[in-house]
Design a protein around this motif. Sequence first.
Motif, short mmCIF file in Angstrom:
data_model
loop_
_atom_site.label_atom_id
_atom_site.label_comp_id
_atom_site.label_asym_id
_atom_site.label_seq_id
_atom_site.Cartn_x
_atom_site.Cartn_y
_atom_site.Cartn_z
N ASP A 524 81.26 99.36 -13.61
CA ASP A 524 80.95 99.49 -12.19
C ASP A 524 82.20 99.13 -11.39
OD1 ASP A 524 79.76 99.64 -9.71
OD2 ASP A 524 78.56 97.81 -9.95
N ILE A 525 83.16 100.06 -11.37
CA ILE A 525 84.51 99.75 -10.88
C ILE A 525 84.53 99.37 -9.40
CG2 ILE A 525 85.75 101.06 -12.63
CD1 ILE A 525 85.90 103.39 -10.63
N TYR A 526 83.58 99.87 -8.63
CA TYR A 526 83.55 99.57 -7.19
C TYR A 526 82.42 98.61 -6.82
CZ TYR A 526 86.70 103.64 -6.51
OH TYR A 526 87.75 104.54 -6.55
N ASP A 527 81.78 98.00 -7.82
CA ASP A 527 80.69 97.03 -7.57
C ASP A 527 79.60 97.61 -6.67
OD1 ASP A 527 81.85 94.97 -9.11
OD2 ASP A 527 83.15 94.41 -7.45
N ARG A 528 79.08 98.76 -7.06
CA ARG A 528 78.05 99.41 -6.25
C ARG A 528 76.66 99.32 -6.85
NH1 ARG A 528 81.49 104.88 -4.55
NH2 ARG A 528 82.62 103.91 -2.82
N ASP A 529 76.55 99.01 -8.14
CA ASP A 529 75.23 99.00 -8.77
C ASP A 529 74.31 97.96 -8.17
OD1 ASP A 529 76.08 101.01 -10.41
OD2 ASP A 529 75.87 99.90 -12.29
N GLY A 530 74.85 96.78 -7.84
CA GLY A 530 74.02 95.69 -7.35
C GLY A 530 73.26 96.03 -6.09
N ALA A 531 73.91 96.71 -5.16
CA ALA A 531 73.24 97.06 -3.90
C ALA A 531 72.12 98.07 -4.14
CB ALA A 531 74.27 97.63 -2.92
N VAL A 532 72.35 99.02 -5.05
CA VAL A 532 71.30 100.00 -5.35
C VAL A 532 70.11 99.31 -6.02
CG1 VAL A 532 70.74 102.14 -6.57
CG2 VAL A 532 73.01 101.84 -5.59
N LEU A 533 70.39 98.44 -6.98
CA LEU A 533 69.31 97.74 -7.68
C LEU A 533 68.51 96.86 -6.74
CD1 LEU A 533 67.92 97.16 -10.37
CD2 LEU A 533 69.56 95.30 -10.73
N LYS A 534 69.19 96.18 -5.85
CA LYS A 534 68.49 95.32 -4.88
C LYS A 534 67.54 96.15 -4.01
CE LYS A 534 69.31 92.02 -1.12
NZ LYS A 534 70.36 91.34 -0.29
N ALA A 535 68.03 97.30 -3.54
CA ALA A 535 67.18 98.16 -2.70
C ALA A 535 66.06 98.79 -3.52
CB ALA A 535 68.04 99.25 -2.06
N LEU A 536 66.33 99.11 -4.78
CA LEU A 536 65.32 99.71 -5.64
C LEU A 536 64.20 98.72 -5.95
CD1 LEU A 536 64.83 102.40 -7.14
CD2 LEU A 536 66.09 101.46 -9.08
N ASN A 537 64.55 97.45 -6.07
CA ASN A 537 63.55 96.42 -6.38
C ASN A 537 62.85 95.87 -5.16
OD1 ASN A 537 63.91 96.53 -9.16
ND2 ASN A 537 65.48 94.94 -9.18
N ALA A 538 63.39 96.12 -3.98
CA ALA A 538 62.75 95.61 -2.76
C ALA A 538 61.40 96.28 -2.56
CB ALA A 538 63.65 95.86 -1.55
N PRO A 539 60.35 95.53 -2.22
CA PRO A 539 59.04 96.16 -2.00
C PRO A 539 59.07 97.11 -0.82
CG PRO A 539 59.02 93.86 -1.28
CD PRO A 539 60.34 94.07 -1.99
N THR A 540 58.36 98.21 -0.94
CA THR A 540 58.29 99.14 0.18
C THR A 540 57.52 98.51 1.32
OG1 THR A 540 56.31 100.15 -0.77
CG2 THR A 540 58.41 101.20 -1.26
N GLN A 541 57.83 98.94 2.52
CA GLN A 541 57.14 98.40 3.69
C GLN A 541 55.72 98.94 3.74
OE1 GLN A 541 59.91 99.63 6.74
NE2 GLN A 541 60.97 97.66 6.67
N LYS A 542 54.77 98.04 3.89
CA LYS A 542 53.36 98.42 3.84
C LYS A 542 52.83 98.85 5.20
CE LYS A 542 53.20 97.27 -0.49
NZ LYS A 542 53.17 98.31 -1.53
N LEU A 543 51.76 99.62 5.14
CA LEU A 543 51.08 100.04 6.37
C LEU A 543 50.49 98.84 7.11
CD1 LEU A 543 49.15 103.16 5.12
CD2 LEU A 543 50.54 103.13 7.17
N THR A 544 50.56 98.88 8.43
CA THR A 544 49.91 97.87 9.26
C THR A 544 48.59 98.46 9.74
OG1 THR A 544 52.09 97.12 9.98
CG2 THR A 544 50.20 96.39 11.28
#
Length: 550
Positions: A524-544
């Motif tokens: 990961d030469i530009y250190d980009r995987d971490g940001a994608v993984l964090k966003a991928l694991n973040a829970p989706t915003q739920k309906l109100t």
Amino acid sequence: MALFLLFFLAFSPAAPRGAEPSATIVKEDSVAAFMQERFACLLGLEGASGRKDRRTATEQLALWYAARGYRPVWTSPALRSGLLSAVNSAVDDGLLPSDYHCTDIEHYLKHPPRGTGEQARCDILLTDAMLSLATHLRYGKVDPERLDPNWNLTDPKRLAELQLQLQKALASGSIRTALQKMRPEYFKYGLEREALARYRQIEQAGGWPVVPGGQAIRPGQSDPRVPLIRRRLSVTGDFEGRGKESSVVLDSELAAAIRNFQKRHALQADGVAGSATLAAMNVTARERVQQLRVNLERYRWFVGQLEPTFVLVNIAGFSLQYVHEGSLRWSTRVIVGQPYRKTPVFKADMYSVLFNPRWVVPPTILAEDALPAIRQDPGYLSRKQLQVIDGKGSPVDPSSINWNAFGAAAFPYRLQQKAGDHGALGRIKFVMPNRHIVYLHDTPTKDLFEKSSRTFSSGCIRVENPARLAELVLDDSLKWNGGAIRNAIATGKTHSEPLPRRIPVFILYLTAVAERDEVFFLEDIYDRDGAVLKALNAPTQKLTMESCGF
């Protein structure tokens, strides 16, 4: 908008298969009226919340229900069961079932909704799950533009097309099959899914042993860590030998297995168990699973935009592929931007090949490299064989210029390098206009292609054997064969040759690539995987929903 809704209505089902029309018509009418009344409330809440992703998703829900007269969708237990099955299988694509109301779907399968409000709530939640899962399978969960403003591959029409496909699928009652078809059909995506399944099995079985660090072990040497290396490589299929499990000698068979492992991890393939190789071996199975998930997501971002013929550069893989009419015709090594001059991720169209190009120093290099160097060393220009050119195209004597009087933004000249083997662009440049001023081109520093990690440029992509790429994209074996290209270069004259048709060039970033039954894990030469993984694991915003009476 009215015509768009009527188009959807043409495919709206009267009642999904498995429902009991005589018993549900009145209920459906009352639920429809309830939902229509309260969708204005939902849209208002999401609009006021400032949550852009959730607001967009709610707008898609509203469009979906408006297209079907707000009639409920999920009156059939079979449909609900099919949706749950599709949601649970999202893990096979590296997605999280929890993002798609899996607990609510299970609850409503065991306890069918009663009352108008609960039926409406159930229907909206399940439709939200279906639309979200379909969108994420087809286009990805993470918005690439939020991670990288250079991204320019998003299709603005994608959600409308997706909704139409799902409306038709519901009319036939085949929602699980329809959702499965949402995933990309690109064969490499399928290979990546298979790799994820294999590495998940390895993880669930306990992974692989850790090999302690220490001095490098060379072929023929003995070391007590060798049995561990043999076991480690057996888990991932790099080593398939038998009968030597306890041997402490790094023999030729194990050295060959180490070389295969090194090739798969973009390391120097010398068969030596050195520090970099042991570090790659000790990356856990869990981490490799996450890396595969990240790159499945990246595939979803772009595969729908691929055309039958294209050039694909993988920055992290230091590689270029030319695909013609759906078949890989050629691949080669490339050099990409240094970590502080990252090659951007974007798409551009190639229109021509420029032989014997002159290089004009671009703004970033002018500001950060050239002007500071000239101020310190007047010999810089002659050493780099750079001419100073004024606005009329005439040469200017460098000694007549006060180099301290100008910043890069106000510099009234351009620095230009003549064509030749010494030139920064080499002998060939591939013209693909873009706002980054990033191109594919030749290079005078060909020895750098032998390095395993090739981050040496200022952002452009240097291509090994560019003459072969020129021959392929010009696609005229009579006029532009290898000999003709060599002759064009030999004249020393700058010449632009248009391509017979534009060719899209995709500059992408993939750190795990499946090929046949192997997986290549790249740095990961530009250190980009971490940001994608964090966003991928973040829970989706739920309906109100509670505040709107559901």
